[in-house]
Structures are given as structure tokens and as C-alpha cells.
Design a protein around this motif. Structure first.
Motif, mmCIF file in Angstrom:
data_model
loop_
_atom_site.group_PDB
_atom_site.id
_atom_site.type_symbol
_atom_site.label_atom_id
_atom_site.label_comp_id
_atom_site.label_asym_id
_atom_site.label_seq_id
_atom_site.Cartn_x
_atom_site.Cartn_y
_atom_site.Cartn_z
ATOM 1 N N ALA A 1 0.787 -0.997 -0.034
ATOM 2 C CA ALA A 1 0.001 -0.216 -0.005
ATOM 3 C C ALA A 1 0.981 1.183 -0.015
ATOM 4 O O ALA A 1 1.960 1.070 0.414
ATOM 5 C CB ALA A 1 -0.858 -0.101 1.257
ATOM 6 N N LEU B 1 -5.516 -0.684 4.217
ATOM 7 C CA LEU B 1 -5.478 -2.259 3.908
ATOM 8 C C LEU B 1 -6.398 -2.672 5.089
ATOM 9 O O LEU B 1 -6.453 -2.099 6.285
ATOM 10 C CB LEU B 1 -4.154 -3.023 4.145
ATOM 11 N N VAL C 1 2.912 -6.654 5.410
ATOM 12 C CA VAL C 1 2.418 -5.574 4.938
ATOM 13 C C VAL C 1 3.379 -4.518 4.690
ATOM 14 O O VAL C 1 4.426 -4.537 5.284
ATOM 15 C CB VAL C 1 1.467 -4.765 6.257
#
Length: 126
Positions: A12, A18, A122
């Protein structure tokens, strides 16, 4: 067989969002506490957020307060971590955990949890 399965990680941009999901099976299904932790490269695992009991009381780390929200779907026993206004420093592997925890102050301790997922990565880019 106990198990926690995370999903929803990925790439992202800073400022983006997210949503992570954590589905439980087996013994973890009845655990009263569910938490999210993260481990950035070269750093120890740190507490992010947790929810305790079916009433859904929650606690969120100061570093993500106001940006991350934890929620629990009691019908499916799935816990979500909604991550908004992401920052580069949120880059980490995120782990879901489950435990039978009676004291709220213990929610932030990794040792309080008996089951862990394998983690979902992530990555936040600038």
C-alpha cells in the motif's frame, strides 16, 4: 487442530488503507481474546491491537491509535484489523494471536496468547 489464518496483507502507499483478516478454527475458536502484533525487520514483535470477550472490548497501541481499528465478527469468529492512513513505519509482518486472557493488562503481552498465525506481510511505500 487449532489454527489461525491471516489474510489481507500486501503493498500500500503511505496514506492508504488495508484490512487484515484472521479466521480461527479448532480450540482457538473459543478463545476470549484475539490480538494483532507486528514485527518490523530487525525489531521485536510489538503489540498492535486486541479485543477481549464477546462484548468486543478493545485496546489499541498508541502508535496506531486513531488509524487502526480492531473488530470481531462473533458469528464467524473472524477478527479484522482495519488500517487507515498507513505510514512507512507500519511496514512489518502482522501476526494474529488467540488466547484465554482474563486481565486486560495482559492483552499486550505476546506470552499471554497460546495460538499464533503464520503472519501476513504489509509493505507501505512512500
Amino acid at each position: 487442530q487449532v489454527g489461525l489464518v491471516e489474510s489481507g496483507g500486501g503493498l500500500a502507499q503511505a496514506g492508504g488503507s488495508l484490512r487484515l483478516s484472521c479466521a480461527a478454527s479448532g480450540r482457538t475458536f473459543s478463545a476470549n481474546a484475539r490480538g494483532w502484533f507486528r514485527a518490523a525487520p530487525g525489531k521485536d514483535r510489538e503489540f498492535v491491537a486486541a479485543t477481549q470477550n464477546s462484548a468486543g472490548s478493545t485496546i489499541v497501541a498508541a502508535s496506531v491509535k486513531g488509524r487502526f481499528t480492531i473488530a470481531r465478527d462473533n458469528d464467524t469468529n473472524t477478527v479484522y484489523l482495519q488500517m487507515d492512513r498507513l505510514k512507512v513505519e507500519d511496514t512489518a509482518v502482522y501476526y494474529c494471536a488467540a488466547g484465554f486472557i482474563s486481565q486486560s493488562f495482559m492483552l499486550q503481552r505476546p506470552s499471554s496468547y497460546h495460538s499464533w498465525g503464520q503472519g501476513t506481510r504489509v509493505t507501505v511505500s512512500s
